[in-house]
Design an enzyme around this catalytic site. Structure first.
Site, PDB file in Angstrom:
ATOM      1  N   ASP A  51       0.835  -1.194   0.000  1.00  0.00           N
ATOM      2  CA  ASP A  51       0.000   0.000   0.000  1.00  0.00           C
ATOM      3  C   ASP A  51       0.872   1.247   0.000  1.00  0.00           C
ATOM      4  O   ASP A  51       1.898   1.298   0.686  1.00  0.00           O
ATOM      5  CB  ASP A  51      -0.914   0.000   1.229  1.00  0.00           C
ATOM      6  CG  ASP A  51      -2.045   1.003   1.095  1.00  0.00           C
ATOM      7  OD1 ASP A  51      -1.780   2.219   1.268  1.00  0.00           O
ATOM      8  OD2 ASP A  51      -3.178   0.588   0.825  1.00  0.00           O
ATOM      9  N   TYR A 141     -12.231  14.646  -6.356  1.00  0.00           N
ATOM     10  CA  TYR A 141     -11.172  14.070  -7.184  1.00  0.00           C
ATOM     11  C   TYR A 141     -10.220  15.148  -7.667  1.00  0.00           C
ATOM     12  O   TYR A 141      -9.000  15.056  -7.498  1.00  0.00           O
ATOM     13  CB  TYR A 141     -11.780  13.317  -8.371  1.00  0.00           C
ATOM     14  CG  TYR A 141     -10.769  12.981  -9.443  1.00  0.00           C
ATOM     15  CD1 TYR A 141      -9.684  12.154  -9.165  1.00  0.00           C
ATOM     16  CD2 TYR A 141     -10.890  13.489 -10.737  1.00  0.00           C
ATOM     17  CE1 TYR A 141      -8.750  11.851 -10.139  1.00  0.00           C
ATOM     18  CE2 TYR A 141      -9.967  13.185 -11.721  1.00  0.00           C
ATOM     19  CZ  TYR A 141      -8.894  12.365 -11.422  1.00  0.00           C
ATOM     20  OH  TYR A 141      -7.967  12.071 -12.379  1.00  0.00           O
ATOM     21  N   PHE A 208     -25.247  12.363 -21.937  1.00  0.00           N
ATOM     22  CA  PHE A 208     -25.700  13.297 -20.901  1.00  0.00           C
ATOM     23  C   PHE A 208     -25.784  14.721 -21.459  1.00  0.00           C
ATOM     24  O   PHE A 208     -24.853  15.502 -21.354  1.00  0.00           O
ATOM     25  CB  PHE A 208     -24.777  13.225 -19.690  1.00  0.00           C
ATOM     26  CG  PHE A 208     -24.798  11.877 -19.022  1.00  0.00           C
ATOM     27  CD1 PHE A 208     -25.903  11.462 -18.301  1.00  0.00           C
ATOM     28  CD2 PHE A 208     -23.720  11.011 -19.154  1.00  0.00           C
ATOM     29  CE1 PHE A 208     -25.935  10.213 -17.698  1.00  0.00           C
ATOM     30  CE2 PHE A 208     -23.738   9.762 -18.560  1.00  0.00           C
ATOM     31  CZ  PHE A 208     -24.857   9.348 -17.828  1.00  0.00           C
TER      32      PHE A 208
END
Length: 331
Positions: A51, A141, A208
């Site tokens: 990790d 983000y 969209f």
């Protein structure tokens, strides 16, 4: 021959970059926890399964390998998920990058190439987007990627880090030789979903909004082939290793393509219709995002050479069909 440690090298862009570096004669080691990467895409060097937030393990990996540069892809990248789970993004993208920076400082590793994004710009008022465009991200983000850039700049000032933040526009396409490709679950990206609709894997593609102030009413984006992204990462690494200045660069083509044009190109390449429907706009979707590329052209002597839209879709379609064949074989 140079040595590279690639965080997130079991993922989409990381695996393509690992292949390019290895094929170019460099030594590659991948560092990935495989939470979203894939063991079978680690094919061009050994894997350290760990990790990013494990600073001790990362420091020991750097001391063992003594890489000339680290290329950092290990971050989450779904806008919608970041809105629903901001803590996940700040923990992985921000805390993970901080851990990497600490480990690099302690191990004496100086060169870092960071995967950033055009999402740090938010909704710019002017096109094309230059590196000097204000960074005002609209979601966690984009915020997390901006924080990554800011941390790199601070570590550069305090500890002599040399870094390059590469702000991608729309990454797409797959390895032309079919050895690695895009594999996300769920798959949110336009081109893979258009291929899924053409293949009957989903009922239809959602478009969209068709009332944007663009020539055909659909959003326009700058689509760049993943092979071009890989060459830019190698060029950025060599730039830093040759003593080049730190900074941030856009990675795009300078040319926009609409959603309708993607649908048309998908039908043209696959020879199949792409069932689709018009859905409401998504909040925060800008009408137009296109990169200015003069700076990266000048500094890295780089430009996109593999990003013709038919080539992009052809390589993605080949990978898509290969993945479906393998799934059927396993069943």
């Amino acid at each position: 021959m140079s040595k590279f440690l690639i965080t997130g090298g079991a993922g989409y862009i990381g695996s393509h970059t690992a292949k390019l570096l290895a094929r170019s004669g460099h030594e590659v080691v991948v560092y990935d926890n495989l939470s979203r990467g894939h063991r079978d895409l680690v094919r061009w060097g050994p894997l350290i399964e760990g990790d990013l937030r494990d600073t001790t393990l990362m420091r020991e990996a750097l001391r063992w390998l003594k890489p000339d540069a680290v290329i950092h892809f290990a971050a989450f990248a779904y806008v919608g998920e970041s809105v629903a789970k901001p803590g996940l993004y700040y923990d992985n993208n921000v805390s993970g990058t901080l851990s990497l920076l600490k480990a690099m400082t302690e191990a004496g590793t100086r060169n870092l190439i960071v995967s950033s994004t055009c999402a740090t710009y938010g909704q710019p008022a002017r096109m094309p987007i230059t590196e000097e465009t204000p960074q005002v991200p609209l979601n966690p983000y984009g915020q997390s990627k901006l924080m990554m850039e800011l941390m790199c700049a601070d570590f550069a000032a305090a500890h002599g880090l040399h870094y390059m933040a590469l702000r991608y526009f729309n990454a797409c396409g797959c390895d032309p030789e079919g050895e690695t490709g895009e594999r996300h679950d769920p798959e949110p990206h336009l081109i893979p979903r258009a291929l899924m609709a053409a293949d009957g894997e989903i009922d239809r593609l959602d478009v969209f909004g068709d009332d944007y102030p663009t020539p055909d009413g659909t959003c326009i984006r700058d689509y760049i082939h993943v092979s071009d992204l890989a060459t830019a990462h190698m060029a950025a690494a060599l730039h830093l290793m040759d003593g080049g200045a730190s900074g941030a660069l856009n990675l795009g083509t300078g040319h926009g393509i609409s959603v309708r044009e993607i649908i048309e190109a998908t039908a043209r390449v696959t020879g199949r219709p792409v069932p689709h429907r018009i859905s409401p706009r998504r909040a925060g979707d800008p009408a137009l995002l296109v990169a200015a590329t003069a700076k990266v052209n000048a500094i890295l002597d780089w430009k996109a050479r593999h990003s013709d839209i038919d080539h992009i879709i052809s390589t993605a379609w080949n990978w898509h069909q290969q993945e479906r064949r393998q799934q059927r074989t396993r069943l």
